[in-house]
Design a protein around this motif. Sequence first.
Motif, PDB file in Angstrom:
ATOM      1  N   UNK A  77       0.830  -1.211   0.000  1.00  0.00           N
ATOM      2  CA  UNK A  77       0.000   0.000   0.000  1.00  0.00           C
ATOM      3  C   UNK A  77       0.862   1.256   0.000  1.00  0.00           C
ATOM      4  N   UNK A  78       1.995   1.220   0.706  1.00  0.00           N
ATOM      5  CA  UNK A  78       2.866   2.399   0.757  1.00  0.00           C
ATOM      6  C   UNK A  78       3.548   2.628  -0.580  1.00  0.00           C
ATOM      7  N   UNK A  79       4.026   1.551  -1.204  1.00  0.00           N
ATOM      8  CA  UNK A  79       4.647   1.691  -2.522  1.00  0.00           C
ATOM      9  C   UNK A  79       3.625   2.190  -3.539  1.00  0.00           C
ATOM     10  N   UNK A  80       2.384   1.709  -3.426  1.00  0.00           N
ATOM     11  CA  UNK A  80       1.326   2.182  -4.328  1.00  0.00           C
ATOM     12  C   UNK A  80       1.152   3.694  -4.180  1.00  0.00           C
ATOM     13  N   UNK A  81       1.184   4.186  -2.932  1.00  0.00           N
ATOM     14  CA  UNK A  81       1.042   5.623  -2.721  1.00  0.00           C
ATOM     15  C   UNK A  81       2.212   6.383  -3.329  1.00  0.00           C
ATOM     16  N   UNK A  82       3.402   5.833  -3.245  1.00  0.00           N
ATOM     17  CA  UNK A  82       4.557   6.489  -3.866  1.00  0.00           C
ATOM     18  C   UNK A  82       4.412   6.538  -5.382  1.00  0.00           C
ATOM     19  N   UNK A  83       3.950   5.447  -5.955  1.00  0.00           N
ATOM     20  CA  UNK A  83       3.744   5.417  -7.411  1.00  0.00           C
ATOM     21  C   UNK A  83       2.702   6.447  -7.812  1.00  0.00           C
ATOM     22  N   UNK A  84       1.636   6.552  -7.016  1.00  0.00           N
ATOM     23  CA  UNK A  84       0.595   7.541  -7.322  1.00  0.00           C
ATOM     24  C   UNK A  84       1.160   8.956  -7.284  1.00  0.00           C
ATOM     25  N   UNK A  85       2.049   9.219  -6.319  1.00  0.00           N
ATOM     26  CA  UNK A  85       2.668  10.545  -6.236  1.00  0.00           C
ATOM     27  C   UNK A  85       3.523  10.831  -7.468  1.00  0.00           C
TER      28      UNK A  85
END
Length: 333
Positions: A77-85
């Motif tokens: 979930x954290x990596x997904x948020x980084x990708x979204x950023x």
Amino acid sequence: MLKIGELATRAGLTVRTLHHYDSIGLLQPSARSDSGYRLYCHQDVVRLHHIQALRRFGMALTDIGAFLANPEASPLSIVVRQIEALDRQIEEAGRVRAQLTRLHEQLSEGEEPALAAWLTTLELMTMYEKYFSKEELEQLPLYQNPEAEYEWKLLAMQVKQAMEGGLTPKDAHHLALRWMEMLDRDTGGNIELMSRLDRMHISEPSVQKETGIGLDMRSYIMRAISEVKLGLYAKYLLPDELAQMRRHFDSRGQEWPGLIEQIKAQMRADPSPNNPAARTLSAKWMALFRDMVGTNPETIGRFRTATESEPTLRLGRGMNDEMIAFLRAADGR
């Protein structure tokens, strides 16, 4: 396993920061050497990655621990948020490219008025980038949202009409309140972004011209905002206490945004309050607070009651519980 100095170097942090993370239970080493050195394993490094990623998203240290304790806070979930950023940054780059493409087409067709408009846009884009990082620009609808830009130009026109019509700042309550609400909305309540926006408007005549917000209008609306706040504090403070606050707003009120910006920057650089820079900032904050409220515990209690009871007084305030705890710890309180 990595020693604390090795991990700090590889992660681009200070050893003091890792010590602080350990002391608050956010990142504790899995082992210690025979000599007592902290040793970090693979999972510790993974957790540090999560902590730094969440800090980049603007999450306070006190909230990060609770977030990571949640079963839903998976590495995925954290990596997904980084990708979204990153996707948002790529999207922003795409918008800039599209603007440049249209500018190229207009130049090719010799459309002089369109050229002037695009050059103004490009100038403002460059101007914003002098004051804000790419990540911060993502938080500014004023920079990338035509609707927000239109709202601000409309509000600036209304303020101009009020000024020209002789409306005093004390009577411009509705305009000041709208200004505060929009500024809070378009910066996410981030006092650092507000401070830099203000600095940009003061320093850049081209921004004043494009937005319609000149120095005279800024001065007028700041006085109007002070009157809104003083009107709310009047419900809680005694007359002499309110008079002291008014004197503070007139003489030193403009010092708060810059000081809060410095405090937040210091907390990012080194979250430990046990260093000279933190103590210096704590002393400045305490001196400014005393100039505004004084030292009487009853007055301070009334001030806090007002702040807690009136949502408008918290708009653009910038201070949060984590910052206050940091400053008190630096002051030894």
